[in-house]
Design an enzyme around this catalytic site. Structure first.
Site, short mmCIF file in Angstrom:
data_model
loop_
_atom_site.label_atom_id
_atom_site.label_comp_id
_atom_site.label_asym_id
_atom_site.label_seq_id
_atom_site.Cartn_x
_atom_site.Cartn_y
_atom_site.Cartn_z
N TYR A 29 0.83 -1.20 0.00
CA TYR A 29 0.00 0.00 0.00
C TYR A 29 0.87 1.26 0.00
O TYR A 29 1.61 1.49 0.95
CB TYR A 29 -0.97 -0.04 1.20
CG TYR A 29 -1.96 -1.15 1.00
CD1 TYR A 29 -3.23 -0.88 0.52
CD2 TYR A 29 -1.61 -2.48 1.19
CE1 TYR A 29 -4.13 -1.90 0.27
CE2 TYR A 29 -2.48 -3.51 0.94
CZ TYR A 29 -3.74 -3.21 0.47
OH TYR A 29 -4.61 -4.23 0.21
N LYS B 21 4.23 -15.95 -1.76
CA LYS B 21 4.60 -16.23 -3.15
C LYS B 21 6.13 -16.14 -3.19
O LYS B 21 6.73 -15.40 -3.98
CB LYS B 21 3.93 -15.20 -4.07
CG LYS B 21 4.17 -15.42 -5.55
CD LYS B 21 2.98 -15.99 -6.26
CE LYS B 21 3.31 -16.19 -7.73
NZ LYS B 21 2.63 -17.34 -8.32
N ASP C 192 -1.69 -18.06 -5.04
CA ASP C 192 -2.62 -18.41 -6.13
C ASP C 192 -3.21 -19.80 -5.90
O ASP C 192 -4.42 -20.02 -6.11
CB ASP C 192 -1.95 -18.28 -7.51
CG ASP C 192 -0.51 -18.75 -7.53
OD1 ASP C 192 0.15 -18.70 -6.48
OD2 ASP C 192 -0.03 -19.18 -8.59
N ASP D 137 -5.96 -8.91 2.11
CA ASP D 137 -7.09 -8.08 1.73
C ASP D 137 -7.95 -8.82 0.70
O ASP D 137 -9.18 -8.95 0.85
CB ASP D 137 -6.54 -6.77 1.12
CG ASP D 137 -7.62 -5.73 0.91
OD1 ASP D 137 -8.74 -5.92 1.39
OD2 ASP D 137 -7.33 -4.72 0.24
N ASP E 127 -11.84 -10.95 1.31
CA ASP E 127 -13.09 -10.67 0.57
C ASP E 127 -13.61 -11.95 -0.08
O ASP E 127 -14.81 -12.23 -0.07
CB ASP E 127 -12.85 -9.63 -0.54
CG ASP E 127 -13.12 -8.21 -0.06
OD1 ASP E 127 -12.93 -7.97 1.15
OD2 ASP E 127 -13.51 -7.34 -0.87
#
Ligand code: ATP
Length: 361
Positions: A131, A184, A217, A241, A245
């Site tokens: 961010y 990752k 992933d 984040d 969701d």
């Protein structure tokens, strides 16, 4: 105990009103002595004070209040930072160092869900990562060297990774004793590599907890395929984040997903819904306030555990049980989960139930 309340933008004022109705019912039933003080943030603050978030509000939240209930913000519509459009969420998370964004996702037997049997908590780091407004000492972590090229910087620190992993393991000890670390590191050798190194270091202090490491992933697919397999999931900011969701929508609706932002060392805690300001349904009294109601319940429980205050913990439990009790009845549901009930009526139903629900011993 004093709570700072900031309704903010979009559906924020509607779901906040319903949430306060419920918190007041808990306040009365459990004699919590809560005092709620409303503050402005978001567009209301921009109009009045020229900024969406004043430093003074953060200072007061830090020094004069025991907790914060934060509404939703329409960040995408804010003017540039130089014109007062400060990211309110980031302001609280970074300003109060609320590094642990705790995001549960649970399917319920009585609600249609794409993930039956899911009952997990995503522990998302919230003060660094990708961010741009929270990864630089000066300047922002996004830049355009020329009009056709844009770059982003991602910050991962040992300090940030160690403390979020520690919180994840502590939580797992109270739950199913399993933690999955999402990464990752096959591509981001240094950043995700450092995060994994910290995860493994903390794991050594919790030999009772089973661990696994999953590439982000692959985890997205596994979450859909076997949602029941996970207990606590720890992730850096951006992965956490997106995955939270996904998890909450799989559980039935984004509108069901409560969350807190907390700092175990300072004891500061902020209740904040997982979803955004839903501008498409704002002002219609149709939003589901469950997410913010459950966020407030999580905050009361968290504060109660820290302070060893059973009434606060009972209040958190009573609110969570009341929500389930109310939505178990199809006629009580809001539109996002297939019903017709309006936001304010739903809040009242939960508040009435909080006053009566019996708590299992
Ligand atoms: P923002 O720009 O503030 O992030 P958004 O619409 O892009 O807003 P969300 O607010 O998370 O993102 O909403 C995504 C979708 O989920 C929207 O269609 C919205 O109406 C729906 N939604 C989000 N929260 C709720 C809620 N509490 N009740 C009902 N629907 C919701």
């Amino acid at each position: 105990m004093r709570l700072m309340v900031l309704p903010c933008d979009g559906i924020g004022p509607e779901i906040m009103a319903a949430t306060l109705d419920v918190v007041e019912a808990a306040n009365t039933r459990f004699d919590l002595g809560l005092e709620m003080h409303e503050e402005e943030a978001g567009f209301a603050s921009l109009e009045k004070h020229g900024t969406t978030l004043r430093d003074e509000v953060l200072d007061r939240a830090r020094s004069e209040f025991d907790g914060v209930i934060l509404g939703t913000q329409s960040h995408m519509d804010y003017p540039p930072v130089a014109e007062g459009g400060r990211n309110v969420s980031a302001g609280f998370r970074v300003g109060l160092d609320l590094y642990a964004n705790v995001r549960p996702a649970r399917s319920r037997d009585f609600l249609p869900s794409k993930a039956p049997g899911m009952d997990l908590v995503i522990m998302r780091e919230a003060t660094e990562g990708f961010y741009p407004d929270r990864n630089m000492y000066k300047g922002v972590g996004e830049m355009m060297p020329d009009p056709d090229m844009a770059l982003s910087v991602r910050k991962i620190t040992r300090h940030g990774s160690m403390r979020i992993c520690r919180e994840a393991f502590k939580l797992a000890m109270q739950r199913g004793r399993k933690v999955a670390a999402i990464h990752k590191a096959n591509s981001f050798l240094m950043t995700d590599g450092l995060f994994l190194e910290c995860f493994r270091a903390v794991a050594r202090d919790f030999p009772q907890v089973e661990t696994e490491e999953l590439i982000v992933d692959a985890f997205a697919a596994l979450l859909v395929r076997q949602p029941e397999a996970y207990d606590v999931v720890v992730a850096t900011n951006f992965y956490g984040d997106i995955l939270s969701d996904l998890a909450s929508e799989l559980s039935g609706s984004l509108g069901l997903a409560g969350a807190i932002n907390a700092n175990a060392e300072t004891g500061l805690c902020c209740a904040q819904a997982q979803h955004g300001s839903a501008p498409d349904i704002a002002g219609k009294n149709i939003a589901n306030p469950t997410s913010l109601i459950l966020s407030a319940a999580m905050m009361l429980t968290w504060l109660g555990e820290r302070r060893k205050a059973p009434p606060l913990m009972d209040a958190g439990r009573a609110i969570a049980e009341a929500v389930d009790h109310v939505i178990a009845e199809p006629a009580n549901r809001t539109r996002d989960i297939g019903g017709q009930t309006n936001t304010d009526v739903f809040g009242r139903l939960v508040a009435d139930t909080v006053s009566q629900v019996s708590l299992a011993a």
